[in-house]
Design a protein around this motif. Structure first.
Motif, PDB file in Angstrom:
ATOM      1  N   SER A   1       0.814  -1.218   0.000  1.00 17.34           N
ATOM      2  CA  SER A   1       0.000   0.000   0.000  1.00 17.34           C
ATOM      3  C   SER A   1       0.846   1.265   0.000  1.00 17.34           C
ATOM      4  O   SER A   1       0.315   2.364   0.029  1.00 17.34           O
ATOM      5  CB  SER A   1      -0.951   0.014   1.201  1.00 17.34           C
ATOM      6  OG  SER A   1      -0.267  -0.204   2.411  1.00 17.34           O
ATOM      7  N   THR A   2       2.182   1.141  -0.016  1.00 19.30           N
ATOM      8  CA  THR A   2       3.036   2.329  -0.069  1.00 19.30           C
ATOM      9  C   THR A   2       3.082   2.886  -1.478  1.00 19.30           C
ATOM     10  O   THR A   2       2.853   4.072  -1.714  1.00 19.30           O
ATOM     11  CB  THR A   2       4.462   1.990   0.404  1.00 19.30           C
ATOM     12  OG1 THR A   2       4.413   1.544   1.751  1.00 19.30           O
ATOM     13  CG2 THR A   2       5.366   3.211   0.320  1.00 19.30           C
ATOM     14  N   THR A   3       3.398   2.036  -2.447  1.00 22.59           N
ATOM     15  CA  THR A   3       3.492   2.480  -3.841  1.00 22.59           C
ATOM     16  C   THR A   3       2.616   1.647  -4.761  1.00 22.59           C
ATOM     17  O   THR A   3       2.620   1.839  -5.973  1.00 22.59           O
ATOM     18  CB  THR A   3       4.947   2.384  -4.331  1.00 22.59           C
ATOM     19  OG1 THR A   3       5.418   1.037  -4.162  1.00 22.59           O
ATOM     20  CG2 THR A   3       5.850   3.323  -3.541  1.00 22.59           C
ATOM     21  N   GLY A   4       1.853   0.702  -4.216  1.00 27.72           N
ATOM     22  CA  GLY A   4       1.069  -0.218  -5.035  1.00 27.72           C
ATOM     23  C   GLY A   4       1.931  -1.407  -5.434  1.00 27.72           C
ATOM     24  O   GLY A   4       3.147  -1.382  -5.330  1.00 27.72           O
ATOM     25  N   GLY A   5       1.320  -2.459  -5.879  1.00 29.11           N
ATOM     26  CA  GLY A   5       2.073  -3.636  -6.285  1.00 29.11           C
ATOM     27  C   GLY A   5       1.686  -4.861  -5.497  1.00 29.11           C
ATOM     28  O   GLY A   5       0.766  -4.845  -4.671  1.00 29.11           O
ATOM     29  N   LYS A   6       2.407  -5.942  -5.752  1.00 29.89           N
ATOM     30  CA  LYS A   6       2.037  -7.235  -5.198  1.00 29.89           C
ATOM     31  C   LYS A   6       2.412  -7.400  -3.733  1.00 29.89           C
ATOM     32  O   LYS A   6       1.869  -8.265  -3.061  1.00 29.89           O
ATOM     33  CB  LYS A   6       2.699  -8.341  -6.021  1.00 29.89           C
ATOM     34  CG  LYS A   6       2.211  -8.412  -7.462  1.00 29.89           C
ATOM     35  CD  LYS A   6       2.904  -9.540  -8.211  1.00 29.89           C
ATOM     36  CE  LYS A   6       2.395  -9.631  -9.654  1.00 29.89           C
ATOM     37  NZ  LYS A   6       3.071 -10.716 -10.415  1.00 29.89           N
ATOM     38  N   GLY A   7       3.352  -6.599  -3.230  1.00 26.16           N
ATOM     39  CA  GLY A   7       3.822  -6.803  -1.868  1.00 26.16           C
ATOM     40  C   GLY A   7       4.883  -7.871  -1.812  1.00 26.16           C
ATOM     41  O   GLY A   7       5.088  -8.624  -2.768  1.00 26.16           O
ATOM     42  N   ASP A   8       5.594  -7.947  -0.675  1.00 26.66           N
ATOM     43  CA  ASP A   8       6.747  -8.853  -0.584  1.00 26.66           C
ATOM     44  C   ASP A   8       6.539 -10.033   0.369  1.00 26.66           C
ATOM     45  O   ASP A   8       7.449 -10.814   0.613  1.00 26.66           O
ATOM     46  CB  ASP A   8       8.000  -8.081  -0.171  1.00 26.66           C
ATOM     47  CG  ASP A   8       7.842  -7.345   1.166  1.00 26.66           C
ATOM     48  OD1 ASP A   8       6.842  -7.592   1.884  1.00 26.66           O
ATOM     49  OD2 ASP A   8       8.718  -6.529   1.493  1.00 26.66           O
ATOM     50  N   ARG A   9       5.337 -10.172   0.921  1.00 26.00           N
ATOM     51  CA  ARG A   9       5.034 -11.246   1.879  1.00 26.00           C
ATOM     52  C   ARG A   9       5.980 -11.232   3.092  1.00 26.00           C
ATOM     53  O   ARG A   9       6.203 -12.252   3.733  1.00 26.00           O
ATOM     54  CB  ARG A   9       5.065 -12.624   1.195  1.00 26.00           C
ATOM     55  CG  ARG A   9       4.019 -12.761   0.099  1.00 26.00           C
ATOM     56  CD  ARG A   9       3.894 -14.169  -0.462  1.00 26.00           C
ATOM     57  NE  ARG A   9       2.831 -14.218  -1.445  1.00 26.00           N
ATOM     58  CZ  ARG A   9       1.551 -14.416  -1.166  1.00 26.00           C
ATOM     59  NH1 ARG A   9       1.186 -14.629   0.096  1.00 26.00           N
ATOM     60  NH2 ARG A   9       0.631 -14.412  -2.115  1.00 26.00           N
ATOM     61  N   LEU A  10       6.518 -10.076   3.343  1.00 24.35           N
ATOM     62  CA  LEU A  10       7.375  -9.855   4.507  1.00 24.35           C
ATOM     63  C   LEU A  10       6.792  -8.744   5.377  1.00 24.35           C
ATOM     64  O   LEU A  10       6.709  -8.887   6.601  1.00 24.35           O
ATOM     65  CB  LEU A  10       8.787  -9.474   4.035  1.00 24.35           C
ATOM     66  CG  LEU A  10       9.762  -8.908   5.067  1.00 24.35           C
ATOM     67  CD1 LEU A  10      10.086  -9.962   6.117  1.00 24.35           C
ATOM     68  CD2 LEU A  10      11.046  -8.431   4.375  1.00 24.35           C
ATOM     69  N   HIS A  11       6.392  -7.648   4.735  1.00 23.99           N
ATOM     70  CA  HIS A  11       5.848  -6.500   5.447  1.00 23.99           C
ATOM     71  C   HIS A  11       4.331  -6.476   5.319  1.00 23.99           C
ATOM     72  O   HIS A  11       3.806  -6.489   4.204  1.00 23.99           O
ATOM     73  CB  HIS A  11       6.416  -5.204   4.884  1.00 23.99           C
ATOM     74  CG  HIS A  11       7.903  -5.118   4.986  1.00 23.99           C
ATOM     75  ND1 HIS A  11       8.736  -5.438   3.929  1.00 23.99           N
ATOM     76  CD2 HIS A  11       8.696  -4.768   6.020  1.00 23.99           C
ATOM     77  CE1 HIS A  11       9.993  -5.274   4.316  1.00 23.99           C
ATOM     78  NE2 HIS A  11      10.000  -4.871   5.577  1.00 23.99           N
ATOM     79  N   PRO A  12       3.602  -6.434   6.430  1.00 29.26           N
ATOM     80  CA  PRO A  12       2.150  -6.275   6.327  1.00 29.26           C
ATOM     81  C   PRO A  12       1.802  -4.949   5.665  1.00 29.26           C
ATOM     82  O   PRO A  12       2.545  -3.971   5.768  1.00 29.26           O
ATOM     83  CB  PRO A  12       1.689  -6.289   7.797  1.00 29.26           C
ATOM     84  CG  PRO A  12       2.810  -6.900   8.556  1.00 29.26           C
ATOM     85  CD  PRO A  12       4.058  -6.540   7.814  1.00 29.26           C
TER      86      PRO A  12
END
Length: 463
Positions: free
Chosen positions: A424-435
């Motif tokens: 939710s910071t810049t959009g995208g799939k996320g890293d499955r590390l940071h909520p």
């Protein structure tokens, strides 16, 4: 009993009832308001844990900095920084801490001001106030040191308990005289601040935005703000790594888990509890073994070595929430569980010895299993994480425990719950590390407010 001199004054004023009344008031004991003012103390209201030198660190959503700071070695050059921070409680007086902890040459600042942000780099008209140091308008901070300003009166704070002040932001402006050299900074502010052009001089006194063309999502040199507050006010320090610092939360919105906790505490207790964020992205409990301007590390100095300035040196701290360990077990850290457990216990023993009044609250480490980050997500890391969580939950290690692991875990995969993954910071799939924001929201609501024995203010009690 009035003195003979006092009786003489009264005999001369008796013909004027108004003056008599004023004289009587001056001789009466101080009222409740004056007594309350005497009981005020300093309480930390905002922190941005320092690391450095720039650009070593893990910023989020950072604009291109090569125009604001063309040479990292030279640092800031005859320019003004306007840093935007959100005090978690307000007071009529504030003081500011500036750090040259990871600089290699003396840092001279002048033209320091503090005002209420209107929007962007613009300030609310009439709110900007000069800040002094030992009565002087400039200060030179040696390498490896920090300094506090004199108290500055915030004229716009008429009533610190005014709910319309909650969430408002303070703009701290200062001019770097000459070249700063390597800059002490906090990489991951997740808050836009502003910088004037190199060589442009001092603009901290200005209320407009014309002098500040460049943006940054980091904080430089400024690392703490304290407010004068009533005696029953205290601070909670959220201490840890990027999951406390807020990676994958939203820029300029303040939705990290400590922010969520803060809003819940404000609803319960009003302007009496500050939650300050002492997270550093990439931070470790035990490592690195060495940290200096010549040998920096993206995750900053270890928790073990920064506990002094980020907890013990701050005023009014009565609780610490510690969430950390993921990076120690990453491929970058590769520490054993025993090493991390020992380092954690050493810090806790020191805190109990030096500050037995601080409540020590452990938070279980959330899962990174399956992370797309090259340094995280493997099975051995998760096994170590679960072993450390067993230690954190053990009676007597901490005074209390918050189970973030239970709040965020998907039992079927062993990783984060799926709705906590998209970035939710810049959009995208996320890293499955940071909520993401949703995950931080759940974490902030997983905390029992009963852990914080704050008396309710009259305003909060009436709601």
């Amino acid at each position: 009993m009035p003195s003979p001199a006092d009786r003489t004054v009264f005999s001369r004023l008796v013909a004027c009832p108004v003056l008599v009344a004023l004289a009587v008031l001056l001789l009466l004991p101080a009222g409740p308001a004056a007594a309350a003012a005497k009981k005020e103390h300093w309480v930390v209201s905002w922190t941005g844990s320092v690391q450095g030198p720039y650009p070593v660190g893990n910023p989020s959503a950072q604009p291109d900095q090569r125009f604001a700071f063309p040479s990292p070695e030279a640092g800031a050059r005859d320019q003004t920084l306007r840093l935007v921070v959100r005090p978690d409680i307000w007071g009529r007086e504030a003081r500011l801490r500036f750090s040259n902890m990871f600089g290699t040459k003396p840092l001279t600042l002048d033209g320091v001001h503090a005002g209420l942000q209107l929007g962007g780099p613009a300030l609310v008209k009439g709110s900007n106030r000069p800040v002094t140091f030992g009565g002087k308008g400039s200060v030179t901070i040696p390498p490896g040191e920090s300094t506090w300003s004199d108290p500055v009166r915030l004229a716009f704070v008429k009533n610190p308990d005014d709910p319309l002040l909650a969430g408002r932001k303070l703009a701290v402006s200062f001019h770097v005289v000459g070249e700063s050299g390597p800059m002490t900074w906090h990489a991951k502010a997740l808050q836009t601040s502003y910088v004037s052009a190199p060589g442009s001089g001092a603009h901290g006194h200005e209320e407009g935005e014309a002098a500040f063309p460049y943006g940054t999502s980091s904080w430089f040199f400024l690392d703490a703000v304290e407010m004068k507050a009533p005696a029953d006010t205290f601070a909670v320090v959220a201490f840890g790594d990027s999951i406390t610092d807020g990676t994958a939360s939203t820029m300029n919105v303040d939705d990290r888990w400590p922010d969520v906790l803060s809003r819940r505490l404000k609803a319960a207790y009003g302007n009496r509890v500050a939650v300050v964020n002492a997270g550093i992205g990439g931070n470790q409990i035990a490592g690195p073994a060495e940290y200096s301007p010549q040998k920096p590390f993206p995750g900053g100095p270890s928790a073990r070595t920064r506990i002094d300035r980020d907890v013990l040196a701050l005023s009014g701290v009565r609780a610490l929430i510690w969430l950390e360990g993921t990076n120690d077990f990453s491929r970058n850290g590769n520490a054993s569980v025993e090493t991390v457990r020992t380092a954690m216990d050493e810090v806790l023993a020191r805190l109990r010895k030096e500050r037995p009044d601080i409540k020590l609250i452990g938070a279980t480490v959330v899962s990174a299993l399956g992370s797309t980050s090259p340094a995280h997500g493997f099975v051995e890391q998760d096994e170590k994480r679960r072993d450390l969580n067993d230690h954190i939950r053990k009676p007597g290690v901490f005074d209390a425990v918050i189970d973030f692991d239970a709040a965020t875990l998907d039992p079927s995969s062993g990783g984060l719950r799926e709705e906590f993954v998209p970035d939710s910071t810049t959009g995208g799939k996320g890293d499955r590390l940071h909520p993401n924001r949703t995950g931080y929201h759940v974490m902030g609501h997983a905390i029992d407010l009963g852990l914080f024995a704050a008396p309710k203010s009259k305003a909060a009690a009436s709601r």
